[in-house]
Design a protein around this motif. Structure first.
Motif, PDB file in Angstrom:
ATOM      1  N   GLY A  98       0.792  -1.094   0.010  1.00  0.00           N
ATOM      2  CA  GLY A  98      -0.172  -0.020  -0.203  1.00  0.00           C
ATOM      3  C   GLY A  98       0.739   1.280  -0.008  1.00  0.00           C
ATOM      4  O   GLY A  98       0.393   2.257  -0.880  1.00  0.00           O
TER       5      GLY A  98
ATOM      6  N   THR B 296      -2.019   3.812   0.229  1.00  0.00           N
ATOM      7  CA  THR B 296      -3.030   3.312   0.674  1.00  0.00           C
ATOM      8  C   THR B 296      -2.855   2.261   1.542  1.00  0.00           C
ATOM      9  O   THR B 296      -1.846   1.868   1.608  1.00  0.00           O
TER      10      THR B 296
ATOM     11  N   GLU C  87     -14.368   9.839   2.374  1.00  0.00           N
ATOM     12  CA  GLU C  87     -12.655   9.207   2.312  1.00  0.00           C
ATOM     13  C   GLU C  87     -11.940   9.903   3.660  1.00  0.00           C
ATOM     14  O   GLU C  87     -12.107  10.781   3.995  1.00  0.00           O
TER      15      GLU C  87
ATOM     16  N   HIS D 293      -8.307  10.043   4.843  1.00  0.00           N
ATOM     17  CA  HIS D 293      -6.888  10.103   4.445  1.00  0.00           C
ATOM     18  C   HIS D 293      -6.042  10.493   5.751  1.00  0.00           C
ATOM     19  O   HIS D 293      -6.558  11.126   6.958  1.00  0.00           O
TER      20      HIS D 293
ATOM     21  N   HIS E  76      -4.483   7.038   1.867  1.00  0.00           N
ATOM     22  CA  HIS E  76      -5.862   6.844   1.704  1.00  0.00           C
ATOM     23  C   HIS E  76      -6.135   5.480   2.661  1.00  0.00           C
ATOM     24  O   HIS E  76      -5.930   4.543   2.420  1.00  0.00           O
ATOM     25  N   THR E  77      -6.890   5.882   3.887  1.00  0.00           N
ATOM     26  CA  THR E  77      -6.990   4.836   4.797  1.00  0.00           C
ATOM     27  C   THR E  77      -8.256   4.287   4.789  1.00  0.00           C
ATOM     28  O   THR E  77      -8.668   3.011   5.355  1.00  0.00           O
TER      29      THR E  77
END
Ligand code: SAM
Length: 320
Positions: free
Chosen positions: A26, A33, A251, A253, A278-279
């Motif tokens: 990621g 991510t 979203e 982040h 981006h979590t």
């Protein structure tokens, strides 16, 4: 009964090896991510419990109130002697509403990836329901899962918390197909899904004034430091959450507040100022969108209950 199942394959990599591989993959992507399931170690599960109590976080209290209102109807539809399987069961709070309403529930199988938290919650639940067989399953529900139900078991699936919103639509379809394979034909499946609504309400829910959601998001970096020998400086990352209207999702982040290099499991990871990891996504569903999703994944929509002001929805599906 207190069995902990682990359904991984015959020569599994350790949890730490899988975590390391997922994190390195990621963080080396062009758009960085991390998989949201890694939020949930013991610290993350406790932080999530605090989120559910925040004024701004409407989903938990709204879904809980709706579930309480309809529990009698659900119990009637589910019938007696149900074997209840819950996906992403967390602290086992909402299930009590169903267990109190169901007629002679036979067994309860909560599935969660946050193992220690699940086992502690299951032990507490057993104290309240001594007649019930509580069988926690520590597993990743995105992987195939076989549960050996008795042939005539009356199985009822439960997936609250809008956890389904953490999948993008193809992942949600894959999850629903897998759940359809795990649960017997004809089984009912009650799924809580958050709805599309005013941007201000949505964004407030993920940007609380006490900073608990920020701490939950940053705990992912703390977990990488703890378990993978990372050296993330948490004070140099900032929580960001916003509604992406075009994709119908919140979203989350973590934004790097400056150019920096971080080390994880012996690798260097560079961040530009303002670059994000981006979590999490939290997709919001209209009723027709959800019905289409379910129908394309092996399920028939049986009933829909919505909360006041359409703030949250509970969808009852049947395994087609
Ligand atoms: C949003 S919380 C919801 C918790 C609870 N069901 C509720 O309604 O408040 C998501 C839960 O799913 C679990 N979870 C997330 N990803 C998972 C995965 N891939 N496999 C199993 N459990 C997972 C987390 O540990 C957490 O308990």
């Amino acid at each position: 009964m207190s069995l902990a199942f682990d359904y991984r394959g015959p020569t599994p990599r350790s949890d730490t090896e899988i975590f390391r591989a997922d994190v390195l993959s990621g963080l080396s992507a062009r758009r960085k991510t991390l998989p949201a399931k890694y939020f949930y170690d013991s610290a993350g599960s406790l932080l999530f419990d605090r989120i559910t109590e925040l004024d701004e976080y409407y989903p938990t209290r709204t879904e809980t109130a709706l579930l309480t209102d309809i529990a009698g109807e659900i119990a009637h539809l589910a019938g007696p002697d149900a074997v209840v399987v819950e996906f992403g069961a967390g602290s086992l709070a909402k299930i009590r509403i169903l267990l109190d309403a169901l007629r002679t529930p036979r067994a309860y199988m909560p599935i969660d990836v946050s193992g220690a938290h699940l086992m502690a919650a299951a032990a507490e639940l057993r104290g309240h329901y001594p007649e019930l067989h509580v069988t926690p399953i520590i597993a990743d529900f995105t992987e195939p899962l076989t549960i050996p139900f008795a042939g005539n078991a009356n199985v009822f699936g439960f997936f609250p918390g809008s956890t389904i919103g953490n999948f993008d639509p193809p992942e949600a379809r894959r999850f629903l197909r897998r759940a359809s394979a795990t649960l017997p034909k004809g089984a009912l499946f009650l799924v809580g899904a958050d709805t599309k609504k005013d941007r201000a309400i949505l964004e407030r829910a993920y940007n609380d004034s006490e900073g608990v959601t920020a701490a939950f998001n940053l705990n992912l970096l703390a977990r990488i430091n703890r378990e993978l020998g990372g050296d993330f400086d948490l004070s140099r990352f900032r929580h960001r959450a916003f509604y992406n209207h075009d994709l119908g999702r919140i979203e989350m982040h973590l934004e790097s507040t400056g150019a920096q290099t971080v080390h994880v499991a012996g690798r260097s990871v560079r961040f530009a100022e303002g670059e994000t990891i981006h979590t999490e996504n939290s997709y919001k569903y209209s009723a027709p969108q959800f019905a289409t999703l379910a129908a394309s994944s092996g399920w028939t929509a049986r009933r829909l209950w919505t909360a006041d002001r359409n703030l949250f929805a509970l969808h009852l599906l049947e395994n087609a």
